[in-house]
Design a protein around this motif. Sequence first.
Motif, short mmCIF file in Angstrom:
data_model
loop_
_atom_site.label_atom_id
_atom_site.label_comp_id
_atom_site.label_asym_id
_atom_site.label_seq_id
_atom_site.Cartn_x
_atom_site.Cartn_y
_atom_site.Cartn_z
N TYR A 51 35.92 -72.18 21.21
CA TYR A 51 37.20 -72.40 20.51
C TYR A 51 38.21 -71.49 21.20
N ILE A 52 38.41 -71.74 22.54
CA ILE A 52 39.09 -70.80 23.42
C ILE A 52 38.20 -69.57 23.56
N PHE A 77 49.41 -73.86 23.53
CA PHE A 77 50.63 -73.21 24.01
C PHE A 77 51.18 -73.90 25.26
N ILE A 116 35.36 -65.34 16.62
CA ILE A 116 35.73 -66.66 16.11
C ILE A 116 34.64 -67.70 16.40
N GLY A 122 34.41 -71.20 15.37
CA GLY A 122 34.61 -72.65 15.51
C GLY A 122 33.44 -73.39 14.88
N TYR A 125 37.95 -66.66 26.58
CA TYR A 125 37.56 -65.26 26.47
C TYR A 125 36.24 -65.10 25.74
N GLU A 155 42.00 -71.66 10.74
CA GLU A 155 40.90 -72.62 10.61
C GLU A 155 39.71 -72.29 11.52
N SER A 156 39.97 -71.65 12.63
CA SER A 156 38.92 -71.33 13.60
C SER A 156 37.83 -70.44 13.00
N LEU A 203 48.91 -66.68 19.91
CA LEU A 203 49.41 -67.87 20.58
C LEU A 203 48.57 -69.10 20.28
N SER A 204 47.41 -68.89 19.68
CA SER A 204 46.61 -70.03 19.22
C SER A 204 45.77 -69.53 18.05
N VAL A 205 45.15 -70.46 17.32
CA VAL A 205 44.30 -70.02 16.20
C VAL A 205 42.96 -69.49 16.70
N GLY A 206 42.73 -69.60 18.01
CA GLY A 206 41.54 -69.00 18.59
C GLY A 206 41.85 -67.72 19.35
N ASP A 207 43.07 -67.22 19.21
CA ASP A 207 43.54 -66.08 20.01
C ASP A 207 42.66 -64.83 19.85
N PRO A 208 42.36 -64.14 20.97
CA PRO A 208 41.54 -62.93 20.89
C PRO A 208 42.09 -61.87 19.94
N LEU A 221 43.10 -62.11 17.09
CA LEU A 221 42.75 -62.34 15.68
C LEU A 221 41.39 -61.74 15.31
#
Lengths: 311, 266
Positions: A26-27, A78, A184, A186, A239, B55-56, B68-73, B75
Amino acid sequence: MSKVMSMKQAIAKHVNDGDFLFIGGYICRTPFAAIHEIIRQQKKDLTVTRSNAADDFDMMIGAGVVKRFIATFLSLGFYGLGRCYRRSLEQGIPHKIEVEEYTNLSLPMMLMAGSMGMPFIPVKDMAGSDLLNVKSFMGDNKYKIIDSPFDGAKTVLVPALNPDLAIVHVQQADEDGNAQMWGIGGDCQVGANAAKKVIVTCERIVDREVIGKDPSRTIVPDFKVVAVVEEPFCAHPGYTPGFYDFDFNFGNLYKNASSTVEGFQAFLDEWVYGVTGRAKYIEHYIQKMGYGAYRNLQAKFDYGYPVSYAY
Amino acid sequence: MSEHAAEYCKPELMACCGAREIKDHNLVLVGTGFPTMSANIARYTHAPHARLMQESGVYDAQPKRPALSVGDPCLNPGAAMIGGLVEIMGMFLQAGWVDIGFLSGSQVDKFGNINTTVIGDYAQPKSRLPGSGGANPIGSLAKKILIIALHDTRRLIERVDFITTPGYIDGPGARERWGLPADTGPEVIITNKAVMRFDKSTGEAYLESYHPDTSVEEVVRLTPWKLNVADDVHETEPPRVEEIRALREILDPNRMIRLYEGRGYV
């Protein structure tokens, strides 16, 4: 018994043309190195799934390895819309993939149902939307609507999913495949456990004893795992918490490259076909972007109170 | 009576409009950009016990910069809980815990239906968009939906090409007929020109307030459906000093929110 092998071996041995794959991430902790290897080995006719896809799935679609996509979303976030995804669906380049559309609630629930051996699961979303009016390769089995046998309420049912194979990237695993992750999530854990078998890629292989120091972090146990690949920097340009940061500049590079068919092909030639594996990819990255850029991505350390399971 | 900021940009005003919809102790499911700004302005002003989730899988993140995203480090470190989609979308949203959800879309119609799937025909798309992601379940299941949109006759539309996320669908009673939970649905559309609130008896958005540099006439002209106007229609309250202070001193010192000006939010 050790299941450790190279990425090249793992993909060659366990990904068959026509397979249904769950690919986690999830990224955060996306196994990009595995995706690149799938493209390098030119696998065909794959069905792929995961909630919230990004450049990872866009790249596989552009490279032509995907036939079907059980989807919720695909965007570069983005950096805007997925260029390869758009070209596939709008212009049939390199071919038009088939898309079955769900949501970030229903798809994880379908994977969760699959992970638990359930045939289907009720969900409270999608009702009243056009997601119920578009059906692709799953046809009438995309969903069913019933009156609940308990209270008569209108209820949407969606089928369980059991992918042939899941590929997930984690921070650490042992040689048998006990896989530990943090950060995170996902739909990584439900996706891995829904699959018939799992390839675990990891930043580091640790002893079974280390796994036992914090067993609550294990998301998939060894008996489901068929291959363990130690692949540092596997998730770049995404990452891995505790290891390296998201690469914002590379996001721009991919956006610009994938804006044209030629640019995308050049990207694949340079970053996928042009290297033999992740080690060479890192070499190329350092050569092109400079060691400073690579160094800057490395995570700082910020430890908490160590956990203890002693009694 | 609060004092108002002397100078502000339109995205800042919109973020403040969002913040004012959030009550103390609300649970807010956010994406990036406006929603996070709004929810945090609320936290630093009138709603200190409001809590955010992504939501992630993240609950009560403590990011050191705007995500910058809901998966951003950013967070991850400091969050109160990290799980995944099953936890946030299943255990919290579907189970009915989420008070506020923010949504935006390429097309929004008068019933608050949102399209993030396709412009034109689904099978032969003119423009293929990302798809639902978390939007459909958020729009279906959060108690109050705040919609962020650009105010022009392309984004606002009589009828969306594709209902990715249901608002009031085709009018009163439709959500109930589909079995969506009672007392859920769109509350307002916050645009760069106005705040339009939903009349629950008709399911349609009406003009509640127009932003300081525009007028009822302009907003009506830029809205492609016959826009009802509230009897007490008024100018939107500009950002308060304390709202702007939270935004600029704590949440967004580099004023990244101005990126939205480049996307037409002026």
